[in-house]
Motif scaffolding. Sequence first.
Motif, short mmCIF file in Angstrom:
data_model
loop_
_atom_site.label_atom_id
_atom_site.label_comp_id
_atom_site.label_asym_id
_atom_site.label_seq_id
_atom_site.Cartn_x
_atom_site.Cartn_y
_atom_site.Cartn_z
N GLY A 193 1.08 -1.57 -0.05
CA GLY A 193 -0.07 0.18 -0.27
C GLY A 193 0.82 1.84 0.05
O GLY A 193 0.52 2.11 -0.58
N VAL A 227 0.32 4.44 -2.32
CA VAL A 227 1.03 5.74 -2.01
C VAL A 227 2.20 6.61 -2.79
O VAL A 227 1.47 8.05 -3.34
CB VAL A 227 1.29 6.03 -1.21
CG1 VAL A 227 0.98 6.91 0.16
CG2 VAL A 227 -0.35 4.88 0.13
N ALA A 240 -8.36 5.37 -7.65
CA ALA A 240 -9.16 3.83 -7.45
C ALA A 240 -8.64 3.20 -7.07
O ALA A 240 -9.12 1.79 -6.12
CB ALA A 240 -10.56 4.11 -8.54
N ARG A 241 -7.93 2.53 -8.11
CA ARG A 241 -7.46 1.27 -7.69
C ARG A 241 -5.92 1.27 -6.36
O ARG A 241 -5.86 0.37 -5.79
CB ARG A 241 -6.17 0.83 -8.65
CG ARG A 241 -7.08 1.11 -10.57
CD ARG A 241 -5.82 1.26 -11.22
NE ARG A 241 -4.37 0.00 -11.14
CZ ARG A 241 -4.68 -1.43 -11.82
NH1 ARG A 241 -5.59 -1.32 -12.18
NH2 ARG A 241 -3.40 -2.38 -11.86
N TRP A 242 -6.46 2.08 -6.28
CA TRP A 242 -4.97 2.16 -4.27
C TRP A 242 -6.27 1.84 -3.47
O TRP A 242 -5.97 0.92 -2.69
CB TRP A 242 -4.62 3.98 -4.49
CG TRP A 242 -4.09 3.80 -2.93
CD1 TRP A 242 -2.91 3.34 -2.31
CD2 TRP A 242 -4.16 4.81 -2.01
NE1 TRP A 242 -2.45 3.51 -1.20
CE2 TRP A 242 -3.01 4.13 -0.24
CE3 TRP A 242 -4.69 6.04 -1.97
CZ2 TRP A 242 -3.88 4.89 0.16
CZ3 TRP A 242 -5.34 6.55 -0.16
CH2 TRP A 242 -4.47 5.93 0.61
N ILE A 243 -8.50 2.56 -4.17
CA ILE A 243 -8.24 2.17 -2.70
C ILE A 243 -8.99 1.30 -2.70
O ILE A 243 -9.39 0.27 -1.91
CB ILE A 243 -9.39 3.45 -2.62
CG1 ILE A 243 -9.46 5.20 -2.58
CG2 ILE A 243 -10.93 3.24 -1.92
CD1 ILE A 243 -10.19 6.08 -2.47
N GLY A 244 -9.42 0.44 -4.57
CA GLY A 244 -9.80 -0.56 -3.80
C GLY A 244 -9.10 -2.05 -4.39
O GLY A 244 -7.98 -2.02 -3.97
N GLY A 245 -10.09 -3.28 -4.85
CA GLY A 245 -8.82 -4.29 -4.53
C GLY A 245 -8.67 -4.58 -5.64
O GLY A 245 -9.40 -3.63 -6.72
#
Lengths: 279, 464, 301
Positions: free
Chosen positions: A13, A17, A272-277
Amino acid sequence: MRADRQPGRLGEGSCRVRRTATLLGGVALLALLLTPATGTATSGLAQQQPGTSPALFARGRELYQQACASCHGPDPAGASVYATVPSLNDVGGAAAVDWTLRTGRMPWKDNKGPAIERGRPRFNEQDIRALTVYVGRTVGDAQLPQVDVARGNVERGRALYAQACAACHGMNGAGAALGGQNIAPSLQNVSPLDVAEATKVGPGVMPPGGGIPDYDFSSAESTQQVNDIAAYVESLKTRPYNRGGAPIGGKGPVPEGFVAWVIGLGALIVAARWIGGRS
Amino acid sequence: MMIERSLKYLDERLGTSSFARGAVRKVFPDHWSFLLGEIALFCLVVLVFTGVFMTFFYTPSAEEVVYDGPYQPLRGQEVSAAYDSVLRLSFEVRAGLLMRQVHHWAALVFVAAIVVHLCRIFFTGAFRRPREVNWLVGIALLALALGEGFTGYSLPDDLLSGIGLRIFYSVTLAIPLVGTWVTFLLFGGEFPAPDIISRLFVLHVMLLPALLIALVVVHIFILVLQKHTQYRARGNTERNVVGKRFWPEQTFKSVSLLLFTTAVLTLLGGLAQINPVWQYGQFRSFDVTSPAQPDWYIGFLDGALRLGPPWDLTLFGFTISEVFWPAILFPGIAFGILTLWPWIERRFTRDRAEHHLLDLPRDAPARTATGVAGLMVFFIMFLEGGNDILGVLLNVPVEVITRILQWSLLIAPVVSWLATFWVCRALKRSEIHPARTSAGVRLRRSPDGGYETTPLEPTSANPE
Amino acid sequence: MEVDDRQREHGPPGRGLTAAQRRAERAAAVAFTVAILSGIGLFVVYFAGGQTQLEGVLFFLAFGGLGVGLGLWAHRLLRAREAVEERHELTSGAAGREAFGDALAAEVGPVLARRSLLVKLLVGAGGALGLALLLPVLSLGPAPGRTLKETPWRRGSRLVDEFGRRITLDSVPEDGFLTVFPEGHEGSADAQALLIHVPEGLLRLPPDRLAAVPQGTHVAYSKICTHAGCPVGLYRATERSLLCPCHQSQFDVLDGAKPFFGPAARPLPQLPLGVDDEGVLVAQGDFYEPVGPAFWDQERR
C-alpha cells in the motif's frame, strides 16, 4: 472456503501511495508544461522607413542575387524561376519582404509543414533593411507601414478583430487550419509590426487589407484601425487574459477534453486502484 | 453521550436503529472497477455544490447591457446580461472563477466517468438479468448528463457555445416532417431566439437535475436491493456476496474517493484554464471563431457531421437535409442499440438465467468484440471532431484526415471486431490472465539446504 | 438476511499496532496536518483578495490530505474483515404474484371486465383531456410560416457593414471581403452576407446571375453555411474559396459558391446586387434561394 489475505500485501500500500503521489505530481507538472511554444517572438523593431542610401540599395541587390534570385528570378519585378514561386512584383512590396525576413519565413527552409513556418531570422537587421530597400524600390512599393500600439485603443481593436481577423485566427489568436496546406498562424506572440505588415500584404491566402473595411494603406483612418488591432493582439499576451491558469494551447474544448480524460479521470482511476481491491 | 441520545430520539420516532444496523453490516465487493460509478457520483456532488453557488450570480437573460467591468478589451461592448454576469463571476467575485472552472472540469470528468463505468458494466455482462432495468436507468442518466453538459456550457452566451447552439438549431430543423415546428417551439422562434437563454437555464438548473438526481437515487436503490455483482473467485458464488462491510471499510473508502475526486477537480479548476469565455467574446450571429468544437462528449456528433457525406434528398417536393444522417439517424441507431443491448444479446445467447457473477471480457468474445467495434466507431468520430487541430499537430491537411477517417469508419470497426473476437477466443483457450500476479508461494526450507514451494490458495481479490 | 463473518485481521489480534501500521498512522497524521494547514491557508488567500491558482492548489492539498489520511486509515488501521452475505431470492415467487393479482382483480377487476360504455367514455375523456393538456406547448413558439424562407433584404436595400457604414465599390480592395447587412438591419442573423471583390473576368456564373454582380467583380453570397448554419467567415483570397470552420465545408466563390469539399450539399445562395445613383451598393431583391441549412418544406413556396 476460506478467503485468505495474502502476506506481503502490508508493504504494497505505501508503495502504491508513493506511486500514486508521483504519478499525480507528474501529471500535474505535465499539465503546466503543456503550454506550447508559439514560435519565437521577434524583437519589436522601431519603424524603419527605408533610407535612400545607395550603399544600402547596392548591398540589398548583392544579397538578393546571393540568396533569393535562384527562386525568385534575377529581377524582383520580373518573373520567378519556378511556377510555384510567386514573383516579388505583386506580393506586397517592401512590407512583404520585411515581414517574411524578420519572421524567418524566408529564405525557404526545407520544411514539410503545411505553411511557411516562423523561425529565427536568417539575416541581421541591417541586411533585412538592405533587402527591403532594394526589392521595395525595384517593384515600386517601398513604403513600410507605420504602427504605434500605444496609440491603439484595445476596445475598438477587439471589435475590429472580431469583424476581420477572428474567423481565421481565432478570437483568442490561437490560429487554425484553413484547409489544404494553409494555416492561419497563432497571433499570441507576434509584434505590432507583424500585424501591420501582414494586414497590408495579406500573406498566403489572407486577403490583402486583412478584411478591414475601407482599408487604405496610406489613410490615417486605416492606420488608426491597425493600431487598434495591434493593441488588441498585444493584449493577448497579458496576465488577465489567462487568469484561469495554464491555457493548454488555447485551442478550446479539444485539448480540454484530452486533459479531462488523461489527467482528470486518469488520476481518479489511479486513486480508485489504490483504494479498491485488485485482481 | 450526545450521539447515543440523538440515536435514541430518532429510533423512538422512526425506528431507524434496526434499519441502520442492517445497512451498516451490508457487504459490498471490493474491486477497484466497482468504484467507477462512484467517481461519477462524486463528480455530480461537486457539480451540484459549485452549480448552486453559481446560480446566485447568473442572470438568465438575453437583454443587452453595456459591459464596464475589469476586462478591458470588452469595455463599452453591448453584451447579453447572461454573458455579463458570467464575466462578473469570473473577474469580480472572489473564488468565482475557481467555482466556474471546477464546475466545468467536473462536468467533463463526470461524463468520462459515466462512459468508463458503462464500459465496465458492458464488458463484464453486468447488465444481464436481473439488472436490465438498472441498465435502462443508466442509459437515461448518460443521456441526461449529455443534456446537462450541453445546456450548461451554452448558458454563458459566448461565441463558441453560441455557434454550437446554432448547429443544434439546424439539426432540429432537419428532423423530417416536424423539424421546423419542433425547432420553433423549442427555441421560441427564428435563430437567434433570445428566449433560449432563459429556457436553457430552466432546463439546466431545474428540470434536468431533478430527473438526474431522481434517477440516480433509483439507480442506487436498485443496486442495493439486488446487491452488487462480483467477479469469479474461490468462495464467490451466484448465491452470495463476498467483500467488505458498509461500515467501516466501504464508508472510509468511499469518503476517501469523494475527497480525492474533489481534490483532483479543484486542482484542475485552479491550475488549468477551461472555457475562457472572455476570450471568445459575446455571441453574435454573424461572428465566428476558429477552431470551433463543442465540449468533448458532444465531439462525436461534431465529428459525425464533419464526416457526413453531402447527400441531401428531395422527394415529392420535401427535403431531407444532409445533416439528418450523421446527426439524427446515426445517434438514434447507436443509442437504440445501446439501450436495447441486454435484449439484443439475449436474442443470440438465449441466456435467461440470473447472473450475479461477472464475466471477464474474454468470456464473451462476441459481446466484447461488438463493444470494441462500437467504441471504435465513436473513437473515429471523436478524432474527426478535432480534425483541424489534429491536422496542425501532425502537419497533415484537414482534407486528408477526413478522407482517412471516412475510410476508417468503414473498415476499422469490422477489423477490430474480428481481431478482438480472435484475441478473446485465444485468451479463453490459453487460460493466461495478463494482469494477474501470482498468488504467491509458500517456501519451506528443508534441513539439508533444499527448499520446496507450494502455491498459496488464491483469494477473492486474486481469483483463479 | 443471513450474514456470516469471516475474520481476517492485519497482524496478531489484541497486540496493538504493527510497525507498518504505526508508519501508516504517522503518514495519515501528516496528511491530516497538511489538510489543516491548507484550510488555514485558504482563509488567508480569501481575505487577501483571492487568487484562483492558489485557491485551487490549497483546496487540492486540503481535500487530498483528508483523502490520503482516510485512505490510509481504511487500508492499514482498520481490522479489514472480509465478510460474506447470502443473496436473497429477488422474486416474490408464483404464489406472491398470484396473491397480488387476486388483490388487484378483487378491487378493480369487475368494473373493467364488463367493458361498459362507461369505461369507453372514461378512456375517451382521458384522451381528450390529455391532448388538451398538451396545447400550452404550442404557446412556446410561433408557427414557422414563411420565416425561414425570407430575410430582410429587399430591392433597393443599401449594403452596410456591422457599424452601419454604407458600402461602395471601393470599400473592399481586390481579393478582399466584408460582412454586409441591409441598412437598418445591422447584425441581422438571417440577412448576413459576404461581399467579395474578385478580380475581373474570373467569375463563372450563368449570364442572369452575372448580371447581378456589379462590374463583374463584386459578388455577394449568404454567410450562413447551408450545412449546419455557422457563419462561413474564412475567405481564402488567393484560392477564391470560402471555408466554414465548423465542419470544413468549402465553397467556390467563382462558381456560385458551390461546395466542393465537406458535408455541405447546397451552394450558398447569391444576393443580387446593383449600384445606386450615389455609388452605394444595393440589393436587387432577396437571396435567390432560402438561406441556411435545409429543412423539410424548403422547396415549397
